[in-house]
Design a protein around this motif. Structure first.
Motif, mmCIF file in Angstrom:
data_model
loop_
_atom_site.group_PDB
_atom_site.id
_atom_site.type_symbol
_atom_site.label_atom_id
_atom_site.label_comp_id
_atom_site.label_asym_id
_atom_site.label_seq_id
_atom_site.Cartn_x
_atom_site.Cartn_y
_atom_site.Cartn_z
ATOM 1 N N ASP A 229 0.779 -1.055 -0.083
ATOM 2 C CA ASP A 229 -0.030 0.051 -0.127
ATOM 3 C C ASP A 229 1.017 1.140 0.053
ATOM 4 O O ASP A 229 1.522 1.652 1.071
ATOM 5 N N ILE A 230 1.169 1.894 -1.227
ATOM 6 C CA ILE A 230 2.180 2.729 -1.396
ATOM 7 C C ILE A 230 1.896 4.066 -0.513
ATOM 8 O O ILE A 230 2.817 4.581 -0.086
ATOM 9 N N PHE A 231 0.633 4.415 -0.286
ATOM 10 C CA PHE A 231 0.339 5.627 0.635
ATOM 11 C C PHE A 231 -0.162 5.328 2.176
ATOM 12 O O PHE A 231 -0.253 6.312 2.705
ATOM 13 N N GLY A 232 -0.278 4.037 2.315
ATOM 14 C CA GLY A 232 -0.564 3.747 3.727
ATOM 15 C C GLY A 232 -1.844 4.233 4.021
ATOM 16 O O GLY A 232 -2.114 4.318 5.325
ATOM 17 N N LYS A 233 -2.963 4.239 3.157
ATOM 18 C CA LYS A 233 -4.295 4.811 3.579
ATOM 19 C C LYS A 233 -5.208 3.640 3.508
ATOM 20 O O LYS A 233 -6.451 4.193 3.583
ATOM 21 N N ASN A 234 -4.863 2.356 3.512
ATOM 22 C CA ASN A 234 -6.015 1.273 3.782
ATOM 23 C C ASN A 234 -7.001 1.257 2.545
ATOM 24 O O ASN A 234 -7.973 1.124 2.725
ATOM 25 N N ARG A 235 -6.117 1.705 1.120
ATOM 26 C CA ARG A 235 -6.961 1.633 0.020
ATOM 27 C C ARG A 235 -6.520 0.672 -1.013
ATOM 28 O O ARG A 235 -5.287 0.612 -1.331
ATOM 29 N N THR A 236 -7.284 0.080 -1.806
ATOM 30 C CA THR A 236 -6.936 -0.637 -3.022
ATOM 31 C C THR A 236 -6.417 0.120 -4.065
ATOM 32 O O THR A 236 -5.680 -0.291 -4.526
#
Length: 266
Positions: free
Chosen positions: A127-134
């Motif tokens: 998760d490249i941005f670490g915001k828990n999104r696919t």
């Protein structure tokens, strides 16, 4: 020479997220079309060309090899990259790819308004941005008004780490565990099945892996000055090189010793 059973066993461990496997998968433009329709959410998208491992040369400067570059029926370009390790600044890699696509495929004298749209799709295991999104869509925004402004560039980051139950997430899970037929991704799963279950497909894949390993071996041996040959041998084995290729590349190591290293790694 590997037997068919050995080839099939090796290929069975590969998945779409593995770059060497991905490069063979996207040789089929219909597979690219199926994936892009889901990721960019354009069900009518038509891919007219698919170029895996597209080399963009910059004379005297850093060149780039794109995992795959596609073009649709409107003239828009789609660069899809896959990455397993989180070990670099991949937003800047996407930026560099975009600049190379612009300069490589635009005719001299073209008006800026005629520049084709470019879609940059970065698929990762993390998760490249670490915001828990696919999936993440990156937009250009006027900071003062929070207004989105377009210039024809579309950055999309997708990962296999987060499963949010969407079709995109389901596609990403198939990237990670590429097994069996899938009704939603028929073209993709059929191509995976060809390489994993047919004798011709397994042989084709193993040949490509060996070619990659040979190229990697040549590069590693060039960099091996001052490094332990054992360390180089282990790196080669980890990256799919055969025992014969390691022995040929590092003649000071015996075949028996290299086999022992491979056993240790396994």
């Amino acid at each position: 020479m590997q037997t068919y059973e050995e080839q099939q066993e090796f290929v069975s461990k590969l998945n779409v997220i593995d770059d060497v496997f991905f490069h063979k998968i996207v040789e089929d433009k219909e597979v690219c079309e199926e994936m892009l329709r889901i990721i960019v959410e354009k069900p009518d998208l038509m891919v007219v060309e698919s170029q895996p491992q597209r080399f963009l040369r910059n004379t005297g400067m850093h060149s780039v090899i794109l995992d795959v570059l596609c073009q649709d029926s409107t003239g828009a370009y789609y660069n899809i990259e896959v990455q397993k390790k989180n070990d670099d600044d991949y937003q800047k890699r996407v930026r560099f790819n975009r600049s190379n696509i612009d300069t490589s495929f635009v005719e001299s004298g073209i008006k800026y308004e005629e520049l084709p749209d470019v879609y940059l799709v970065f698929i990762s295991r993390f998760d490249i941005f670490g915001k828990n999104r696919t999936i993440y869509h990156i937009n250009r925004v006027i900071a003062e008004t929070n207004t989105i402004v377009e210039n024809g560039t579309h950055e999309i980051y997708v990962n296999t780490a987060i499963d949010d139950g969407t079709d995109i997430s389901e596609l990403m899970q198939f990237f990670e565990k590429s097994i069996g037929e899938h009704q939603k991704f028929r073209k993709l799963s059929e191509r995976v099945k060809y390489f994993k279950e047919s004798q011709e497909g397994a042989a084709e894949m193993c040949e490509l892996v060996e070619e990659y390993a040979k190229r990697y071996a040549e590069e590693e041996v060039k960099k091996a000055v001052g490094e332990s040959e054992i360390k180089v041998a282990m790196n080669l084995l980890k990256n799919g090189a055969s025992i014969e290729l390691v022995v040929k590349s590092l003649p000071s190591l015996s075949e028996q010793f290299v086999r022992a290293l491979q056993t240790q790694l396994m």
